[in-house]
Design a protein around this motif. Structure first.
Motif, PDB file in Angstrom:
ATOM      1  N   ALA A 282       0.832  -1.211   0.000  1.00  0.00           N
ATOM      2  CA  ALA A 282       0.000   0.000   0.000  1.00  0.00           C
ATOM      3  C   ALA A 282       0.866   1.260   0.000  1.00  0.00           C
ATOM      4  O   ALA A 282       0.497   2.272  -0.605  1.00  0.00           O
ATOM      5  N   ARG A 283       2.013   1.200   0.644  1.00  0.00           N
ATOM      6  CA  ARG A 283       2.897   2.366   0.677  1.00  0.00           C
ATOM      7  C   ARG A 283       3.733   2.487  -0.590  1.00  0.00           C
ATOM      8  O   ARG A 283       4.162   3.594  -0.956  1.00  0.00           O
ATOM      9  N   ASN A 284       3.997   1.365  -1.260  1.00  0.00           N
ATOM     10  CA  ASN A 284       4.829   1.404  -2.465  1.00  0.00           C
ATOM     11  C   ASN A 284       4.433   0.253  -3.391  1.00  0.00           C
ATOM     12  O   ASN A 284       4.962  -0.852  -3.263  1.00  0.00           O
ATOM     13  N   PRO A 285       3.533   0.513  -4.334  1.00  0.00           N
ATOM     14  CA  PRO A 285       3.087  -0.566  -5.235  1.00  0.00           C
ATOM     15  C   PRO A 285       4.197  -1.146  -6.107  1.00  0.00           C
ATOM     16  O   PRO A 285       4.039  -2.242  -6.640  1.00  0.00           O
ATOM     17  N   ARG A 286       5.306  -0.446  -6.258  1.00  0.00           N
ATOM     18  CA  ARG A 286       6.400  -0.948  -7.085  1.00  0.00           C
ATOM     19  C   ARG A 286       7.435  -1.724  -6.266  1.00  0.00           C
ATOM     20  O   ARG A 286       8.403  -2.236  -6.815  1.00  0.00           O
ATOM     21  N   LEU A 287       7.211  -1.842  -4.968  1.00  0.00           N
ATOM     22  CA  LEU A 287       8.167  -2.538  -4.121  1.00  0.00           C
ATOM     23  C   LEU A 287       8.150  -4.034  -4.416  1.00  0.00           C
ATOM     24  O   LEU A 287       7.110  -4.648  -4.607  1.00  0.00           O
ATOM     25  N   ILE A 288       9.340  -4.618  -4.407  1.00  0.00           N
ATOM     26  CA  ILE A 288       9.512  -6.072  -4.503  1.00  0.00           C
ATOM     27  C   ILE A 288       9.966  -6.562  -3.135  1.00  0.00           C
ATOM     28  O   ILE A 288      10.935  -6.048  -2.578  1.00  0.00           O
ATOM     29  N   LEU A 289       9.250  -7.548  -2.591  1.00  0.00           N
ATOM     30  CA  LEU A 289       9.607  -8.132  -1.309  1.00  0.00           C
ATOM     31  C   LEU A 289      10.098  -9.554  -1.535  1.00  0.00           C
ATOM     32  O   LEU A 289       9.363 -10.394  -2.066  1.00  0.00           O
ATOM     33  N   ILE A 290      11.333  -9.818  -1.155  1.00  0.00           N
ATOM     34  CA  ILE A 290      11.895 -11.163  -1.214  1.00  0.00           C
ATOM     35  C   ILE A 290      11.900 -11.729   0.204  1.00  0.00           C
ATOM     36  O   ILE A 290      12.592 -11.207   1.081  1.00  0.00           O
ATOM     37  N   ARG A 291      11.105 -12.763   0.416  1.00  0.00           N
ATOM     38  CA  ARG A 291      11.075 -13.426   1.720  1.00  0.00           C
ATOM     39  C   ARG A 291      11.819 -14.751   1.611  1.00  0.00           C
ATOM     40  O   ARG A 291      11.623 -15.505   0.662  1.00  0.00           O
ATOM     41  N   MET A 292      12.662 -15.028   2.600  1.00  0.00           N
ATOM     42  CA  MET A 292      13.505 -16.218   2.569  1.00  0.00           C
ATOM     43  C   MET A 292      13.277 -17.056   3.835  1.00  0.00           C
ATOM     44  O   MET A 292      14.174 -17.209   4.668  1.00  0.00           O
ATOM     45  N   PRO A 293      12.070 -17.624   4.004  1.00  0.00           N
ATOM     46  CA  PRO A 293      11.820 -18.443   5.195  1.00  0.00           C
ATOM     47  C   PRO A 293      12.615 -19.741   5.144  1.00  0.00           C
ATOM     48  O   PRO A 293      13.003 -20.211   4.073  1.00  0.00           O
ATOM     49  N   SER A 294      12.826 -20.338   6.297  1.00  0.00           N
ATOM     50  CA  SER A 294      13.615 -21.565   6.354  1.00  0.00           C
ATOM     51  C   SER A 294      12.959 -22.701   5.595  1.00  0.00           C
ATOM     52  O   SER A 294      13.611 -23.426   4.841  1.00  0.00           O
ATOM     53  N   VAL A 295      11.657 -22.899   5.802  1.00  0.00           N
ATOM     54  CA  VAL A 295      10.961 -24.027   5.165  1.00  0.00           C
ATOM     55  C   VAL A 295       9.718 -23.593   4.402  1.00  0.00           C
ATOM     56  O   VAL A 295       8.997 -24.448   3.883  1.00  0.00           O
ATOM     57  N   GLY A 296       9.455 -22.303   4.312  1.00  0.00           N
ATOM     58  CA  GLY A 296       8.308 -21.838   3.551  1.00  0.00           C
ATOM     59  C   GLY A 296       7.316 -21.082   4.411  1.00  0.00           C
ATOM     60  O   GLY A 296       7.324 -21.188   5.649  1.00  0.00           O
ATOM     61  N   LEU A 297       6.453 -20.336   3.763  1.00  0.00           N
ATOM     62  CA  LEU A 297       5.442 -19.541   4.455  1.00  0.00           C
ATOM     63  C   LEU A 297       4.193 -20.350   4.771  1.00  0.00           C
ATOM     64  O   LEU A 297       3.293 -19.864   5.459  1.00  0.00           O
ATOM     65  N   THR A 298       4.100 -21.566   4.252  1.00  0.00           N
ATOM     66  CA  THR A 298       2.975 -22.446   4.530  1.00  0.00           C
ATOM     67  C   THR A 298       3.520 -23.837   4.840  1.00  0.00           C
ATOM     68  O   THR A 298       4.706 -24.110   4.642  1.00  0.00           O
ATOM     69  N   GLY A 299       2.631 -24.712   5.298  1.00  0.00           N
ATOM     70  CA  GLY A 299       3.024 -26.097   5.548  1.00  0.00           C
ATOM     71  C   GLY A 299       3.184 -26.405   7.021  1.00  0.00           C
ATOM     72  O   GLY A 299       3.294 -25.500   7.865  1.00  0.00           O
ATOM     73  N   PRO A 300       3.191 -27.695   7.380  1.00  0.00           N
ATOM     74  CA  PRO A 300       3.276 -28.106   8.780  1.00  0.00           C
ATOM     75  C   PRO A 300       4.510 -27.608   9.515  1.00  0.00           C
ATOM     76  O   PRO A 300       4.478 -27.430  10.732  1.00  0.00           O
ATOM     77  N   TYR A 301       5.622 -27.390   8.791  1.00  0.00           N
ATOM     78  CA  TYR A 301       6.854 -26.955   9.447  1.00  0.00           C
ATOM     79  C   TYR A 301       7.035 -25.442   9.386  1.00  0.00           C
ATOM     80  O   TYR A 301       8.110 -24.929   9.713  1.00  0.00           O
ATOM     81  N   ARG A 302       6.018 -24.728   8.986  1.00  0.00           N
ATOM     82  CA  ARG A 302       6.125 -23.289   8.756  1.00  0.00           C
ATOM     83  C   ARG A 302       6.820 -22.548   9.899  1.00  0.00           C
ATOM     84  O   ARG A 302       7.654 -21.670   9.679  1.00  0.00           O
ATOM     85  N   ASP A 303       6.483 -22.890  11.128  1.00  0.00           N
ATOM     86  CA  ASP A 303       6.985 -22.148  12.283  1.00  0.00           C
ATOM     87  C   ASP A 303       8.209 -22.797  12.921  1.00  0.00           C
ATOM     88  O   ASP A 303       8.633 -22.382  13.991  1.00  0.00           O
ATOM     89  N   TYR A 304       8.793 -23.790  12.259  1.00  0.00           N
ATOM     90  CA  TYR A 304       9.917 -24.494  12.863  1.00  0.00           C
ATOM     91  C   TYR A 304      11.125 -23.571  12.982  1.00  0.00           C
ATOM     92  O   TYR A 304      11.408 -22.751  12.110  1.00  0.00           O
ATOM     93  N   LEU A 305      11.827 -23.742  14.100  1.00  0.00           N
ATOM     94  CA  LEU A 305      13.004 -22.931  14.396  1.00  0.00           C
ATOM     95  C   LEU A 305      14.271 -23.686  14.050  1.00  0.00           C
ATOM     96  O   LEU A 305      14.317 -24.916  14.088  1.00  0.00           O
ATOM     97  N   GLY A 306      15.316 -22.934  13.736  1.00  0.00           N
ATOM     98  CA  GLY A 306      16.596 -23.566  13.471  1.00  0.00           C
ATOM     99  C   GLY A 306      17.479 -22.705  12.605  1.00  0.00           C
ATOM    100  O   GLY A 306      17.066 -21.649  12.109  1.00  0.00           O
ATOM    101  N   PHE A 307      18.709 -23.185  12.440  1.00  0.00           N
ATOM    102  CA  PHE A 307      19.678 -22.532  11.573  1.00  0.00           C
ATOM    103  C   PHE A 307      19.972 -23.454  10.394  1.00  0.00           C
ATOM    104  O   PHE A 307      19.364 -24.522  10.242  1.00  0.00           O
ATOM    105  N   GLY A 308      20.927 -23.055   9.577  1.00  0.00           N
ATOM    106  CA  GLY A 308      21.236 -23.847   8.396  1.00  0.00           C
ATOM    107  C   GLY A 308      21.561 -25.296   8.720  1.00  0.00           C
ATOM    108  O   GLY A 308      21.130 -26.216   8.028  1.00  0.00           O
ATOM    109  N   VAL A 309      22.307 -25.519   9.810  1.00  0.00           N
ATOM    110  CA  VAL A 309      22.700 -26.883  10.155  1.00  0.00           C
ATOM    111  C   VAL A 309      21.472 -27.733  10.468  1.00  0.00           C
ATOM    112  O   VAL A 309      21.443 -28.936  10.183  1.00  0.00           O
ATOM    113  N   ASN A 310      20.417 -27.125  11.050  1.00  0.00           N
ATOM    114  CA  ASN A 310      19.198 -27.872  11.316  1.00  0.00           C
ATOM    115  C   ASN A 310      18.521 -28.312  10.026  1.00  0.00           C
ATOM    116  O   ASN A 310      18.113 -29.476   9.877  1.00  0.00           O
TER     117      ASN A 310
END
Length: 578
Positions: A282-310
């Motif tokens: 809404a503030r910037n219609p031309r903005l590109i947002l790159i999200r880099m979740p660990s396992v994705g924004l959806t799915g059973p593991y969505r909220d799983y915690l960890g680092f790369g080694v996990n």
């Protein structure tokens, strides 16, 4: 790892559990007793439910039936004219319009007739226009050209390594990268393990968290730690507390003036800070947002915690990396996932910028770091789907080349790697080693025999390499076109003449850090020099960014400062420097 008693007590369902500091292995013993009564999936799910970063160590075949990747529809069936229907990894980069599988992998020569027909239909009197020729390196025309991302502004809300590496690459390409940190929250996995580490423990924690010049944390250690500075070049640094209305509004005004925003935080952080995608768009219609979740924004593991080694364990890499006779718990601190995710994040940003040229609007792109990791194991996953094979570590061995390995040399912890690809290489190696009797041994006369008797070969080769330095073996083998290289430590790599000739290392730093050598860019090209700016200090660009780019008045800037947003230090809850 969990170190506080309440977490362990909850995990063990033992409210009376107490850590006895005089018996350091006690917690590990309790954990082992707990894990042995559960499957790896049960252990992961129960621990994650309690907020503990535990993941299963899967093999590639396990991923094909994993409920998280099934629900996300990651593995896709592909009909192949020879192989039949096989499942293979889908796209790690998910865009608004989805994606289309256009064709399976081609068979050899499959499209010969199609391409010949297209060429025959081309008007021979009108040959295709030749691409423009690049000017020679160093010419005035070359150096006057802008860098590819000149004029692109990137907002950096990244942590640890994967996200910061993505924005580092974009900065190399000429983007203006503005990093935003909250001075009230010290990011221990990004700026050092603690705000002010005692000097005496720095040498004990290793190069990742203990990488301070001369072992000195300095007045502001967060500006000196190698963990951050390795990927901080070409970035500006500002501080804002987005949990406060004034900080969030200043941030959103900055969003209005940016092209890209990249983040790899926990999946709900943007929502909690009220800077979710709908608000940003809404503030910037031309903005590109790159999200880099660990396992994705959806799915059973969505909220799983960890680092790369996990997540390397979750995605099957840990189970195939290492020596064949080693325990899977013997894993080195080599984090493939972070580097792989960083370069993929930069690629996703370039993809989105290209699309915006056509659409005129921005979009949100999801890059699941785990799914990107799975793409790096594609051939193993396809093989496991077709055959059910359980892949195991091969160590330094190869399914075809033999001998192949890492061999000890003369000197302290000195090693060389070499790989014999065929019979001609084998003969050359025997001659280089001055052991032609190896050629007369029937056990080694064929590639199959050399693979079968690899242990015996390793002993023979080690006896030879042990009498020479890595450089001597390297030079002798390369002189006969045998794939080989010395195993270099960091200081040896920085002194290597080949890397020096390619200008792999460059000086960089700032007033608080001093000047030191850092690894340079990953590629060379015929355009202008890639960007190589100084390393930022926390909050060092507050005034220039917030006044000159955002447009705050002196009074508005002073109000932010009074409210605790602008700082060169990380602060405690009372606003005092840590």
């Amino acid at each position: 790892a969990v170190v506080d008693e309440p977490d362990l007590a909850a995990l063990y369902q033992d409210p009376g559990f107490i850590i006895d500091e005089s018996v350091p292995d006690l917690a590990d013993a309790h954990l082992l007793g707990w894990s042995l009564t559960r499957t790896r999936q049960e252990a992961m799910e129960q621990a994650q439910a309690g907020g503990w970063p535990v993941t299963a160590v899967n093999r590639p075949v396990d991923l094909l039936t994993d409920r998280h990747f099934e629900e996300r529809g990651f593995f896709v069936p592909v009909d192949h004219p020879v192989a039949g229907t096989v499942r293979q990894p889908g796209p790690p980069i998910r865009i608004a319009d989805g994606w289309e599988l256009r064709r399976p992998a081609p068979t050899l020569g499959q499209h010969d007739d199609e391409v010949r027909a297209e060429l025959a239909a081309t008007d021979p009197q009108s040959p295709p226009e030749a691409p423009p020729q690049s000017p020679p390196p160093g010419s005035a025309t070359t150096t006057d050209r802008p860098l590819p991302l000149d004029g692109i502004r990137v907002l950096d809300l990244t942590v640890v390594w994967a996200g910061p590496y993505a924005t580092c690459i974009l900065g190399d390409l000429g983007a203006e990268v503005i990093r935003v940190d909250n001075p009230m929250i010290f990011p221990s996995a990004t700026r050092g393990m603690m705000a002010r580490p005692p000097k005496e423990i720095i040498a004990e924690v290793g190069g990742i968290f203990g990488g301070y010049p001369d072992g000195e944390p300095g007045e502001r250690p967060w500006n000196r730690v190698a963990l951050f500075n390795a990927h901080a070049r070409n970035k500006k640094s500002i501080t804002l507390d987005l949990r406060k209305d004034a900080g969030r509004e200043a941030f959103l005004r900055l969003v209005e003036r940016c092209d890209l925003m990249i983040e790899n935080n926990s999946v709900d952080l943007l929502d909690k800070l009220a800077v979710d995608w709908e608000t940003l768009r809404a503030r910037n219609p031309r903005l590109i947002l790159i999200r880099m979740p660990s396992v994705g924004l959806t799915g059973p593991y969505r909220d799983y915690l960890g680092f790369g080694v996990n997540f390397e364990g979750l995605c099957g890499l840990t189970a195939i990396r290492g020596y064949a006779d080693a325990d899977l718990s013997e894993s080195e601190t080599v984090y493939h996932m972070d580097a792989a995710s960083g370069s993929a994040g930069a690629f996703a940003a370039l993809l989105a910028l290209r699309r915006r040229e056509e659409t005129g609007v921005g979009e949100m792109i999801e890059l699941s770091q785990s799914e990107n990791m799975l793409s790096h194991l594609g051939e193993l996953l396809i093989d496991a789907d077709r055959t059910g094979r359980v892949h195991v570590p091969l160590g330094n061995r190869h399914h075809r080349n033999a001998p192949q390995g890492c061999y000890p040399c003369r000197g302290d912890d000195a090693w060389v790697v070499l790989s014999v690809a065929d019979d001609a290489d084998w003969q050359a190696l025997a001659e280089v080693a001055d052991h032609e009797e190896w050629l007369a041994d029937e056990r080694f006369s064929t590639a199959a025999g050399r693979r079968e008797h690899h242990d015996e070969l390793d002993e023979l080769i080690s006896n030879w390499t042990g009498n020479h330095t890595p450089g001597e073996v390297f030079a002798a083998c390369q002189g006969r076109n045998i794939a080989s290289a010395p195993v270099l430590h960091e200081l040896e790599a920085m002194a290597d003449p080949h890397l020096a000739a390619r200008a792999m290392f460059h000086d960089n730093g700032n007033a608080e850090l001093g000047t030191h050598r850092y690894p340079g860019h990953l590629w060379h090209w015929d355009g202008p020099d890639l960007a190589w700016g100084p390393l930022p200090v926390l909050g060092g660009d507050n005034e220039s960014v917030l006044k000159d780019i955002v447009g705050l008045t002196d009074e508005q800037y002073a109000d932010l400062e009074a409210d605790g947003h602008l700082s060169l230090d990380y602060l405690d809850p009372e606003g005092n420097p840590l």
